[in-house]
Design a protein around this motif. Sequence first.
Motif, mmCIF file in Angstrom:
data_model
loop_
_atom_site.group_PDB
_atom_site.id
_atom_site.type_symbol
_atom_site.label_atom_id
_atom_site.label_comp_id
_atom_site.label_asym_id
_atom_site.label_seq_id
_atom_site.Cartn_x
_atom_site.Cartn_y
_atom_site.Cartn_z
ATOM 1 N N ILE A 35 119.205 -39.495 36.606
ATOM 2 C CA ILE A 35 118.984 -39.655 38.042
ATOM 3 C C ILE A 35 118.257 -40.977 38.290
ATOM 4 C CG2 ILE A 35 117.867 -38.696 40.090
ATOM 5 C CD1 ILE A 35 118.048 -35.944 38.687
ATOM 6 N N ALA A 36 118.846 -41.827 39.132
ATOM 7 C CA ALA A 36 118.222 -43.099 39.490
ATOM 8 C C ALA A 36 117.290 -42.887 40.677
ATOM 9 C CB ALA A 36 119.284 -44.135 39.852
ATOM 10 N N THR A 37 116.171 -43.594 40.667
ATOM 11 C CA THR A 37 115.199 -43.493 41.765
ATOM 12 C C THR A 37 114.905 -44.872 42.326
ATOM 13 O OG1 THR A 37 114.152 -41.550 40.741
ATOM 14 C CG2 THR A 37 112.902 -42.706 42.443
ATOM 15 N N TYR A 38 115.026 -44.985 43.651
ATOM 16 C CA TYR A 38 114.669 -46.205 44.378
ATOM 17 C C TYR A 38 113.478 -45.870 45.273
ATOM 18 C CZ TYR A 38 119.135 -48.375 43.053
ATOM 19 O OH TYR A 38 120.186 -48.917 42.357
ATOM 20 N N LEU A 78 114.033 -46.055 56.457
ATOM 21 C CA LEU A 78 114.637 -45.058 55.571
ATOM 22 C C LEU A 78 116.161 -45.069 55.732
ATOM 23 C CD1 LEU A 78 114.645 -42.709 53.593
ATOM 24 C CD2 LEU A 78 114.157 -41.169 55.518
ATOM 25 N N GLY A 79 116.637 -45.140 56.966
ATOM 26 C CA GLY A 79 118.075 -45.201 57.185
ATOM 27 C C GLY A 79 118.699 -46.409 56.517
ATOM 28 N N THR A 80 118.024 -47.551 56.609
ATOM 29 C CA THR A 80 118.518 -48.763 55.961
ATOM 30 C C THR A 80 118.560 -48.591 54.445
ATOM 31 O OG1 THR A 80 117.661 -50.171 57.739
ATOM 32 C CG2 THR A 80 118.090 -51.223 55.616
ATOM 33 N N ALA A 81 117.510 -48.011 53.882
ATOM 34 C CA ALA A 81 117.443 -47.819 52.431
ATOM 35 C C ALA A 81 118.569 -46.920 51.944
ATOM 36 C CB ALA A 81 116.085 -47.238 52.042
ATOM 37 N N VAL A 82 118.806 -45.818 52.643
ATOM 38 C CA VAL A 82 119.870 -44.891 52.242
ATOM 39 C C VAL A 82 121.230 -45.589 52.320
ATOM 40 C CG1 VAL A 82 121.100 -42.789 52.902
ATOM 41 C CG2 VAL A 82 118.594 -42.816 52.869
ATOM 42 N N GLU A 83 121.436 -46.329 53.380
ATOM 43 C CA GLU A 83 122.708 -47.034 53.555
ATOM 44 C C GLU A 83 122.951 -48.030 52.429
ATOM 45 O OE1 GLU A 83 123.249 -50.260 56.662
ATOM 46 O OE2 GLU A 83 124.323 -48.601 57.602
ATOM 47 N N VAL A 135 128.356 -41.396 44.518
ATOM 48 C CA VAL A 135 127.275 -40.722 43.796
ATOM 49 C C VAL A 135 126.395 -40.008 44.825
ATOM 50 C CG1 VAL A 135 125.240 -41.022 42.330
ATOM 51 C CG2 VAL A 135 127.282 -42.412 41.939
ATOM 52 N N PRO A 136 126.052 -38.735 44.603
ATOM 53 C CA PRO A 136 125.201 -38.020 45.567
ATOM 54 C C PRO A 136 123.855 -38.732 45.758
ATOM 55 C CG PRO A 136 126.141 -36.489 43.983
ATOM 56 C CD PRO A 136 126.451 -37.869 43.470
ATOM 57 N N VAL A 137 123.450 -38.869 47.003
ATOM 58 C CA VAL A 137 122.181 -39.524 47.329
ATOM 59 C C VAL A 137 121.244 -38.513 47.979
ATOM 60 C CG1 VAL A 137 121.052 -41.307 48.731
ATOM 61 C CG2 VAL A 137 123.229 -41.800 47.589
ATOM 62 N N LEU A 169 115.736 -36.880 59.328
ATOM 63 C CA LEU A 169 116.901 -36.014 59.106
ATOM 64 C C LEU A 169 117.168 -35.051 60.250
ATOM 65 C CD1 LEU A 169 116.656 -35.146 55.298
ATOM 66 C CD2 LEU A 169 117.898 -36.997 56.436
ATOM 67 N N THR A 170 116.262 -34.957 61.208
ATOM 68 C CA THR A 170 116.494 -34.058 62.342
ATOM 69 C C THR A 170 116.764 -34.839 63.624
ATOM 70 O OG1 THR A 170 114.063 -33.905 62.600
ATOM 71 C CG2 THR A 170 115.175 -32.138 61.400
ATOM 72 N N ARG A 171 117.042 -36.134 63.497
ATOM 73 C CA ARG A 171 117.427 -36.940 64.657
ATOM 74 C C ARG A 171 118.957 -37.025 64.733
ATOM 75 N NH1 ARG A 171 113.366 -42.144 65.446
ATOM 76 N NH2 ARG A 171 111.496 -40.922 65.938
ATOM 77 N N PRO A 172 119.484 -37.298 65.915
ATOM 78 C CA PRO A 172 120.953 -37.390 66.052
ATOM 79 C C PRO A 172 121.576 -38.451 65.156
ATOM 80 C CG PRO A 172 119.910 -37.217 68.211
ATOM 81 C CD PRO A 172 118.795 -37.413 67.221
ATOM 82 N N ASP A 173 120.851 -39.539 64.903
ATOM 83 C CA ASP A 173 121.386 -40.621 64.064
ATOM 84 C C ASP A 173 120.859 -40.535 62.637
ATOM 85 O OD1 ASP A 173 118.777 -41.156 64.728
ATOM 86 O OD2 ASP A 173 119.076 -43.298 65.073
ATOM 87 N N ALA A 174 120.694 -39.320 62.139
ATOM 88 C CA ALA A 174 120.125 -39.110 60.805
ATOM 89 C C ALA A 174 120.937 -39.800 59.723
ATOM 90 C CB ALA A 174 120.056 -37.610 60.505
ATOM 91 N N PRO A 175 120.258 -40.356 58.695
ATOM 92 C CA PRO A 175 120.996 -40.952 57.582
ATOM 93 C C PRO A 175 121.795 -39.882 56.844
ATOM 94 C CG PRO A 175 118.651 -40.795 57.072
ATOM 95 C CD PRO A 175 118.802 -40.459 58.520
ATOM 96 N N ARG A 176 122.909 -40.275 56.278
ATOM 97 C CA ARG A 176 123.789 -39.331 55.579
ATOM 98 C C ARG A 176 123.312 -39.161 54.141
ATOM 99 N NH1 ARG A 176 128.647 -39.868 52.669
ATOM 100 N NH2 ARG A 176 128.602 -42.129 53.073
ATOM 101 N N VAL A 177 122.776 -37.975 53.843
ATOM 102 C CA VAL A 177 122.284 -37.688 52.499
ATOM 103 C C VAL A 177 122.841 -36.349 52.046
ATOM 104 C CG1 VAL A 177 120.170 -39.041 52.832
ATOM 105 C CG2 VAL A 177 120.169 -36.589 53.341
#
Length: 306
Positions: free
Chosen positions: A65-68, A94-99, A108-110, A126-134
């Motif tokens: 498992i890779a960690t950033y 956080l959204g930028t980092a996930v993207e 790969v699952p993030v 994660l509970t906002r309408p524009d939540a990052p996809r994880v």
Amino acid sequence: MGRPVTQPRLTAQSLVAADGFELPMRVWLPEGGEAPRAVIVALHGFNDYSNAFETAGRNLARHGIATYAYDQRGFGATRDRGIWPGTDTLVADLGTAVEQVRARHPRVPVHVLGESMGGAVVLTALTRPDAPRVDGAILVAPAVWGRETMGFFPRAALWVTYNLVPGMVVHPPRELNIQPSDNIEMLRALGRDPLVIKGSRVDALEGLTDLMSAALPACGRLEVPSLVLYGAREQVLPPKPVERALADFEAGGRHVVAVYPDGYHMLLRDLKGSLVVEDIAAWIADPKIPLASGADRAPRQLLAAK
């Protein structure tokens, strides 16, 4: 966060946001050039920085498992250290980092991992309408001490100092005798680390309270499958909001909730932190299998018995 001036990107040592702000980053990859089977984007706690995941990152890498982990704005080696950046900015980063991590590791699952304040950022994002996809979230002692669960005097003291002396730096009173971990050598090292903030501006504490106030109700709205971890010896967060959060997490039936009988606030860096990391790696591999530690059995009862 400023106006967009560049394309977000990952460099060898940092995450560059759209406004050009550089967030120092640490990365732990599986050895021997092996492709990771999963990736974690990790967020540290209040006044801490990405070094918080040094041991956990190395151990997770052994599981493929890779960690950033990056220094969030206002913390670690970032510019304007000690200045609260605002909840919206922390969520956007956080959204930028996930993207960017998804682009580097396609197919790969993030997962996102948030410790304490970082957990509050993850919950809010994660509970906002524009939540990052994880693909999943790991919440390690998420900070959910919202205003509504504070007593009158703490709320009043924060209001008065924020409105009169927002830039004043305060330190935790020694007489509180709060123990965040049983790993004393680690705590001493944090005390010597110049990148760990020792005193907080009042306006930063106000901002943290705003963030935690958003995170507490988010516990009941979280849809992303999550692993929620607390220690039965938790002393940094008071019992009332933690117990409410656990009840909300358990109600939906989609999350795995675990409480470690010997765990403190800094679960990943406790003397038994390797046990927690093993549970995280196993949950990522198969979230339906019970945790080997047994910490996912009757978690609220364990906490109540502390």
